[in-house]
Design an enzyme around this catalytic site. Structure first.
Site, short mmCIF file in Angstrom:
data_model
loop_
_atom_site.label_atom_id
_atom_site.label_comp_id
_atom_site.label_asym_id
_atom_site.label_seq_id
_atom_site.Cartn_x
_atom_site.Cartn_y
_atom_site.Cartn_z
N CYS A 127 0.87 -1.18 0.00
CA CYS A 127 0.00 0.00 0.00
C CYS A 127 0.91 1.23 0.00
O CYS A 127 1.79 1.35 0.85
CB CYS A 127 -0.86 -0.04 1.26
SG CYS A 127 -1.85 1.45 1.47
N CYS A 134 -2.97 15.35 2.64
CA CYS A 134 -4.11 15.20 1.75
C CYS A 134 -5.02 16.42 1.91
O CYS A 134 -5.17 16.95 3.01
CB CYS A 134 -4.87 13.92 2.09
SG CYS A 134 -6.25 13.60 0.97
N CYS A 141 -9.95 10.55 8.98
CA CYS A 141 -8.68 10.11 8.40
C CYS A 141 -7.51 10.93 8.94
O CYS A 141 -7.55 12.16 8.94
CB CYS A 141 -8.76 10.23 6.88
SG CYS A 141 -7.21 9.79 6.05
N GLY A 183 -2.79 10.55 0.80
CA GLY A 183 -3.00 11.39 -0.38
C GLY A 183 -4.16 10.95 -1.25
O GLY A 183 -4.72 9.88 -1.08
N GLU A 184 -4.52 11.83 -2.19
CA GLU A 184 -5.57 11.53 -3.15
C GLU A 184 -4.87 11.25 -4.49
O GLU A 184 -4.40 12.18 -5.17
CB GLU A 184 -6.53 12.72 -3.26
CG GLU A 184 -7.50 12.66 -4.43
CD GLU A 184 -8.22 11.32 -4.60
OE1 GLU A 184 -8.72 10.76 -3.61
OE2 GLU A 184 -8.26 10.82 -5.73
N SER A 215 -7.44 3.90 -5.21
CA SER A 215 -8.59 4.32 -4.40
C SER A 215 -8.71 5.84 -4.47
O SER A 215 -7.74 6.57 -4.27
CB SER A 215 -8.36 3.89 -2.95
OG SER A 215 -9.40 4.34 -2.13
N SER A 238 -14.20 5.88 -2.57
CA SER A 238 -14.52 6.03 -1.15
C SER A 238 -15.84 6.78 -1.01
O SER A 238 -15.86 8.01 -1.09
CB SER A 238 -13.41 6.81 -0.46
OG SER A 238 -12.21 6.08 -0.51
N HIS A 240 -18.54 6.20 1.60
CA HIS A 240 -18.65 6.44 3.04
C HIS A 240 -20.01 6.96 3.53
O HIS A 240 -20.22 7.08 4.74
CB HIS A 240 -17.56 7.39 3.55
CG HIS A 240 -16.16 6.96 3.22
ND1 HIS A 240 -15.77 5.65 3.17
CD2 HIS A 240 -15.05 7.69 2.92
CE1 HIS A 240 -14.48 5.58 2.85
NE2 HIS A 240 -14.03 6.81 2.68
N ASN A 314 -10.46 2.41 11.55
CA ASN A 314 -9.24 2.20 12.33
C ASN A 314 -9.11 3.39 13.27
O ASN A 314 -9.22 4.53 12.83
CB ASN A 314 -8.00 2.22 11.42
CG ASN A 314 -7.79 0.90 10.72
OD1 ASN A 314 -7.90 -0.16 11.32
ND2 ASN A 314 -7.50 0.97 9.43
#
Ligand code: SAH
Length: 369
Positions: A127, A134, A141, A183-184, A215, A238, A240, A314
């Site tokens: 990952c 970001c 996040c 990051g995006e 993602s 994402s 959500h 998380n």
């Protein structure tokens, strides 16, 4: 934290060779095969050395120019004085009890990013990050809490894979890549695609496009541009939240985009690439985890070729939000399945290290300020 194998979770490991001081040298990986051949010619070296050097860089587990054992010593020194072997230094290395490993990297300008290696019996997934911080501001996040500082270069993205590759045993291989770190990714489109090109090139790292997932928070025009690359990459969006009011609270950038636009772009992605879109949904206790949210989500995605990935949040030390309790998560999943929407709950990896996106960097940054 009892299962952590290092007593100091930020133990420096695998130091890379010291680089000459002075102005930053160009990253060797950003030098195209043609440019490298030209550089070699100017240095009085045969053209075939370019292939040798690229092979070492891309496929071998070395950590310095000096280890390129089939090159003449003088050429190794010249390379060392002319190029950056690696764009960062590893300043933290955590190993979880499930053998998930997380690295904290310090870039040449002192900025920090993270990358992760996750192991399962039949796959090794890495990952990686694409930006320092970001700009999307998702409220759960850790990556966005300090805003965005800059885009990563293609080499800085690609080299994360190489450095994680070096953590593997000789008989192990990286099988999958998820661009789900800090990051995006679609906001750093050019560097992202340049890095993916190197990773999928047959004379490069040789990873299959179908084994790569990008993602995104859901940037509609960038999703279409990504689809038009003509590759077989997977896309995860994402979401959500199943309605704009709630999504704007959780994912502030939604205010100027809206779910309808994202669904349209996802449909175009599916039409252009034939690939099924994954929808990520972080479950936040008492916020977006109620049965009516699951019903609404099912309505949005019915008649679409979709898969929902439920992610119990998380924990992030700085934030009060938490994951729902297990029965709640199961109930949410059951509603989606009953409504015919393929869905799974993401397995937690590296639970006993700071595996939440950007948590390690955040800990360091906040400790320094
Ligand atoms: N900017 C991209 C990549 C972000 S990280 C995106 O928005 O998709 C990949 C996934 O992890 C995203 O779905 C993100 O929302 C999720 N994520 C971030 N923080 C998290 C946390 N604390 N718990 C669970 N998932 C989280």
């Amino acid at each position: 934290m009892t299962d952590i194998q290092t007593s100091d979770p930020l133990l420096p490991v695998m130091p890379l060779e010291p680089q000459p001081t002075g102005p930053a040298l160009p990253a060797i990986l950003e030098s195209s095969p043609e440019a490298l051949t030209e550089w070699l010619r100017a240095a009085g070296q045969p053209a075939f050395r370019a292939k040798q050097i690229r092979q070492w860089l891309i496929q071998r587990r070395i950590s310095s120019f000096d280890q390129m054992s089939d090159l003449p010593a003088a050429l190794r020194t010249l390379l060392q004085n002319s190029f950056r072997f690696c764009s960062f230094e590893i300043i933290g290395h955590q190993i979880a009890s499930d053998r998930t490993e997380k690295l904290l990297l310090r870039l040449q300008d002192g900025e920090l990013v993270e990358c992760v290696l996750m192991r399962e019996p039949d796959r090794r997934t890495v990952c990686i990050s694409t930006q320092v911080g970001c700009a999307m501001g998702c409220v759960f996040c850790a990556s966005g809490l300090l805003g965005v500082r800059r885009n990563l270069t293609a080499a800085e993205i690609y080299e994360q894979v190489l450095v994680l590759h070096r953590l593997l045993q000789p008989d192990e291989k990286i099988t999958n890549l998820v661009v789900m770190g800090i990051g995006e990714p679609l906001a750093n489109f050019r560097s992202l695609t340049a890095a993916l090109d190197l990773l999928t090139a047959e004379d490069g790292f040789g990873l299959g496009a179908r084994r790569i997932t990008v993602s995104t928070v859901g940037l509609p025009e960038k999703i279409r541009e990504f689809a038009r690359l003509g590759s077989q990459y997977n896309l995860a969006i994402s979401l959500h939240a199943p309605n704009d009011e709630l999504r704007t609270q959780i994912v502030p950038v939604n205010r100027s985009i809206g779910i309808a636009e994202i669904l349209d772009a996802a449909d175009d992605f599916h039409q252009i690439t034939g690939r099924r879109v994954s929808w990520e949904y972080v479950l936040l206790a008492g916020v977006n985890d109620q049965p009516q949210h699951a019903e609404q989500l099912a309505t949005l995605l019915q008649n679409r070729t979709a898969h929902v990935n439920l992610i119990p949040m998380n924990g992030v030390t700085e934030l009060a939000m938490t994951a729902p309790r297990e029965p709640h998560t199961q109930k949410f999943l059951e509603i989606l399945i009953r409504r015919g929407i393929p869905a799974t709950v993401r397995k937690r990896k590296g639970a006993d290290i700071d595996a939440a996106c950007g948590q390690l960097r955040l800990n360091r940054e906040t400790a320094q300020h």
